[in-house]
Design a protein around this motif. Sequence first.
Motif, mmCIF file in Angstrom:
data_model
loop_
_atom_site.group_PDB
_atom_site.id
_atom_site.type_symbol
_atom_site.label_atom_id
_atom_site.label_comp_id
_atom_site.label_asym_id
_atom_site.label_seq_id
_atom_site.Cartn_x
_atom_site.Cartn_y
_atom_site.Cartn_z
ATOM 1 N N TRP B 5 77.932 78.320 -48.164
ATOM 2 C CA TRP B 5 77.450 78.648 -49.344
ATOM 3 C C TRP B 5 76.612 77.786 -50.251
ATOM 4 O O TRP B 5 76.186 77.617 -51.234
ATOM 5 C CB TRP B 5 78.817 79.099 -50.632
ATOM 6 C CG TRP B 5 78.825 80.668 -50.202
ATOM 7 C CD1 TRP B 5 80.849 80.659 -49.810
ATOM 8 C CD2 TRP B 5 78.250 82.191 -49.524
ATOM 9 N NE1 TRP B 5 80.458 82.065 -48.997
ATOM 10 C CE2 TRP B 5 79.451 82.128 -49.321
ATOM 11 C CE3 TRP B 5 76.905 82.268 -50.685
ATOM 12 C CZ2 TRP B 5 79.041 84.127 -49.090
ATOM 13 C CZ3 TRP B 5 76.966 83.470 -50.204
ATOM 14 C CH2 TRP B 5 77.974 84.518 -49.501
ATOM 15 N N TYR B 8 73.635 78.508 -52.193
ATOM 16 C CA TYR B 8 73.849 79.162 -53.368
ATOM 17 C C TYR B 8 74.699 78.209 -54.319
ATOM 18 O O TYR B 8 75.431 78.567 -54.533
ATOM 19 C CB TYR B 8 74.834 80.349 -53.174
ATOM 20 C CG TYR B 8 73.818 81.190 -51.710
ATOM 21 C CD1 TYR B 8 72.674 81.891 -52.077
ATOM 22 C CD2 TYR B 8 73.507 81.075 -50.547
ATOM 23 C CE1 TYR B 8 71.850 82.843 -50.871
ATOM 24 C CE2 TYR B 8 73.255 81.515 -50.184
ATOM 25 C CZ TYR B 8 72.181 82.334 -49.879
ATOM 26 O OH TYR B 8 70.976 83.032 -49.059
ATOM 27 N N THR B 10 75.455 77.603 -57.670
ATOM 28 C CA THR B 10 75.423 78.473 -58.558
ATOM 29 C C THR B 10 76.536 79.776 -58.318
ATOM 30 O O THR B 10 77.684 79.186 -59.037
ATOM 31 C CB THR B 10 74.649 79.661 -58.870
ATOM 32 O OG1 THR B 10 74.001 80.430 -58.676
ATOM 33 C CG2 THR B 10 72.752 79.141 -59.557
ATOM 34 N N ILE B 11 76.927 79.615 -57.468
ATOM 35 C CA ILE B 11 77.951 80.711 -57.091
ATOM 36 C C ILE B 11 78.846 79.407 -56.100
ATOM 37 O O ILE B 11 80.359 80.418 -56.280
ATOM 38 C CB ILE B 11 77.255 82.439 -56.128
ATOM 39 C CG1 ILE B 11 77.021 82.030 -54.789
ATOM 40 C CG2 ILE B 11 76.810 82.953 -56.852
ATOM 41 C CD1 ILE B 11 76.922 83.028 -53.924
ATOM 42 N N LEU B 55 75.999 86.962 -57.858
ATOM 43 C CA LEU B 55 74.843 87.121 -57.979
ATOM 44 C C LEU B 55 74.488 88.384 -59.415
ATOM 45 O O LEU B 55 73.345 88.017 -59.985
ATOM 46 C CB LEU B 55 73.877 87.631 -56.952
ATOM 47 C CG LEU B 55 73.717 86.529 -55.574
ATOM 48 C CD1 LEU B 55 73.485 86.606 -54.634
ATOM 49 C CD2 LEU B 55 73.507 84.905 -56.484
ATOM 50 N N GLU B 58 74.738 87.347 -62.596
ATOM 51 C CA GLU B 58 73.682 86.756 -63.349
ATOM 52 C C GLU B 58 72.729 87.118 -64.298
ATOM 53 O O GLU B 58 72.204 86.327 -64.284
ATOM 54 C CB GLU B 58 73.734 85.009 -62.292
ATOM 55 C CG GLU B 58 74.282 84.651 -62.005
ATOM 56 C CD GLU B 58 74.428 82.951 -61.001
ATOM 57 O OE1 GLU B 58 73.398 83.002 -60.562
ATOM 58 O OE2 GLU B 58 75.091 82.672 -60.266
ATOM 59 N N CYS B 184 78.899 95.221 -56.229
ATOM 60 C CA CYS B 184 77.151 94.635 -56.897
ATOM 61 C C CYS B 184 77.305 96.292 -58.400
ATOM 62 O O CYS B 184 76.678 94.879 -58.835
ATOM 63 C CB CYS B 184 76.403 95.510 -55.902
ATOM 64 S SG CYS B 184 76.385 94.238 -54.438
ATOM 65 N N ALA B 310 68.573 84.478 -60.134
ATOM 66 C CA ALA B 310 70.246 85.404 -58.913
ATOM 67 C C ALA B 310 68.884 85.984 -57.784
ATOM 68 O O ALA B 310 69.636 86.623 -57.048
ATOM 69 C CB ALA B 310 70.414 86.231 -60.459
ATOM 70 N N GLN B 313 68.027 84.454 -55.177
ATOM 71 C CA GLN B 313 68.841 83.927 -54.237
ATOM 72 C C GLN B 313 69.819 84.814 -53.410
ATOM 73 O O GLN B 313 70.186 85.851 -52.742
ATOM 74 C CB GLN B 313 70.658 83.422 -54.847
ATOM 75 C CG GLN B 313 70.297 82.004 -55.502
ATOM 76 C CD GLN B 313 71.652 81.440 -55.925
ATOM 77 O OE1 GLN B 313 72.513 80.565 -55.412
ATOM 78 N NE2 GLN B 313 71.321 81.894 -57.280
ATOM 79 N N LEU B 314 69.773 87.173 -54.053
ATOM 80 C CA LEU B 314 70.717 88.095 -53.499
ATOM 81 C C LEU B 314 68.845 88.422 -52.268
ATOM 82 O O LEU B 314 69.269 88.655 -51.318
ATOM 83 C CB LEU B 314 69.772 88.991 -54.577
ATOM 84 C CG LEU B 314 70.557 89.238 -55.644
ATOM 85 C CD1 LEU B 314 71.238 90.292 -56.691
ATOM 86 C CD2 LEU B 314 72.576 89.598 -55.069
#
Lengths: 326, 326
Positions: B5, B8, B10-11, B55, B58, B184, B310, B313-314
């Motif tokens: 991670w 990534y 933000t998460i 994600l 976000e 999700c 978001a 990143q997804l």
Amino acid sequence: MHSHWNDYPTIQNKLQVVCSFLEKQLTVRNKDIQDALVEFSQAGGKYLRPAFFFLFAELGDPKKQNEEELIKVASSIELLHMATLIHDDIIDDSPLRRGTLTVQAHYGKDIAVYTGDLLFTLFFEVLIDVMNGSPFMATNAQAMKGLLLGELDQMNLRYNVNQTIDDYLLSVNGKTAELFWLACLEGAHFGKTSPQIEALAGEIGRNIGIAFQAYDDILDYTANEAILQKPVLEDLTQGVYTIPLLLAKTKNPAAFAPLLEKRANLTEAEAKEVAALVVHYQGVEQAKAFARSYTEKALAGIQELPAGAAREQLERLTKQLLKRNH
Amino acid sequence: MHSHWNDYPTIQNKLQVVCSFLEKQLTVRNKDIQDALVEFSQAGGKYLRPAFFFLFAELGDPKKQNEEELIKVASSIELLHMATLIHDDIIDDSPLRRGTLTVQAHYGKDIAVYTGDLLFTLFFEVLIDVMNGSPFMATNAQAMKGLLLGELDQMNLRYNVNQTIDDYLLSVNGKTAELFWLACLEGAHFGKTSPQIEALAGEIGRNIGIAFQAYDDILDYTANEAILQKPVLEDLTQGVYTIPLLLAKTKNPAAFAPLLEKRANLTEAEAKEVAALVVHYQGVEQAKAFARSYTEKALAGIQELPAGAAREQLERLTKQLLKRNH
């Protein structure tokens, strides 16, 4: 429905509805599991917990009650009970339950694991259907956790010759009394009695649960296999030392030590020797007195309930637990 | 937190908070179970499902979001995942998971049964804490049921040489895709996006889940044990016929028949023969194309999401699933 309930006409019919409701829930696309579930649900469970649930509900105002809600809550309790029984039988390697093969003995451990899991899911599905948003959702999660922790306590205590009556009580409070507590409490709550009766119901349920387990443990030392419909001395050979043994052992620990030291290697003949020692040192009598003290606490609680047919039946059912032989 | 991670940012921090939250939940009075739970939770799980959850969250309006709620919902998903992993390892008799001993291999099946049960309870406790009364309670029960039915399907299909790609898909849709769907969907819902994005998120999750499982199944035929951190060809020897084998077999069923007929008696050498046949008949390549088609469906769905960090990143994370080697 089990003939046991012929003398309890007001709840016999309701238990029959619970039985039908459960059968409808137990529909899944996997044939083995479907068979295992239906066979297990029809294998003569007495629905004792739903019975207590309905008797406490009868103390409330019928005009305020929702019959469908009561059936679903009663069913959820039985689903939780069934789920834990199936997983317990995996742990105990039990061949028999209620006189028929256990799910794990018949279908294997794999199916037993998932069948139990599926019952936990059905338990939550029914809860969500009937009480989503109620604080009783958390009460149910707490009961499920209490049940599991009690089972884990029992597992941790296996073959432990130093365990105390308090250890036994902590485990029994979880593995057995928690569900009687829940059944009586929810009966009073969803039967729309009063907060006072709810509190009393929970307490009565807990005492009934402990007495019930103690009698169950006594039967392991007194009943024969045909009556019990499962192997006798099963707990002992699995290292689960219950109240008759624990009480007898206090009288002469040295007499028991050489046998219990054998742990998992205890033969059937040696298990019978232990059982004879338990009887010799008044383990069964003392355990009966122990169980009776909890039954009496429960009966004293029942006397505080409003008089009427429900209270009379609760008293009769609780007293019957003293006489049962299976 | 897993180095995965680092890219990534933000998460990464949120997943760390989930990790801490889970550790706090995993506190029980039984030392063996406590050890098993903590060890398992720290054994390098990637928190892939909570990552997708965050994600998608976000994509919503941060001003409307409740950070604590998001952490708890993400944690509930990981708890459900952990519970099913532990019970799956009992069924599969798996010695290794994430490079360390499985709970059942380390502590025995008994503890593994109850540890999984306890995680189911914690799952529901967290749900009740964070969303009691929400229709998402039923969504979660449905997901749990879908997961179990998928596992049961897989169990029923063992050693069945006549199973189809549709059979495989039905099982994978339950056992793997259901939880990605839930992660999700809940990310979009509790992240306060919109009903349109919620529906899209669920669909994207389901496609990612199927692709994820297909790649997992491909690795069973291509990776070596050191990289995979669990035995290779484990599924095959357990009678679980996955997508590379199913696709290869359509090209020449007769070549596979004499080996697969041996069922549970297949030796390690024979399993390697089957694997060689799978490669020879383009099973791996075809399975990669199969997985890629689901990844592409997922990516097409992602392209319909609102543009921004978001979504970017997804897209990146979903593409990475194509390249993973463990």
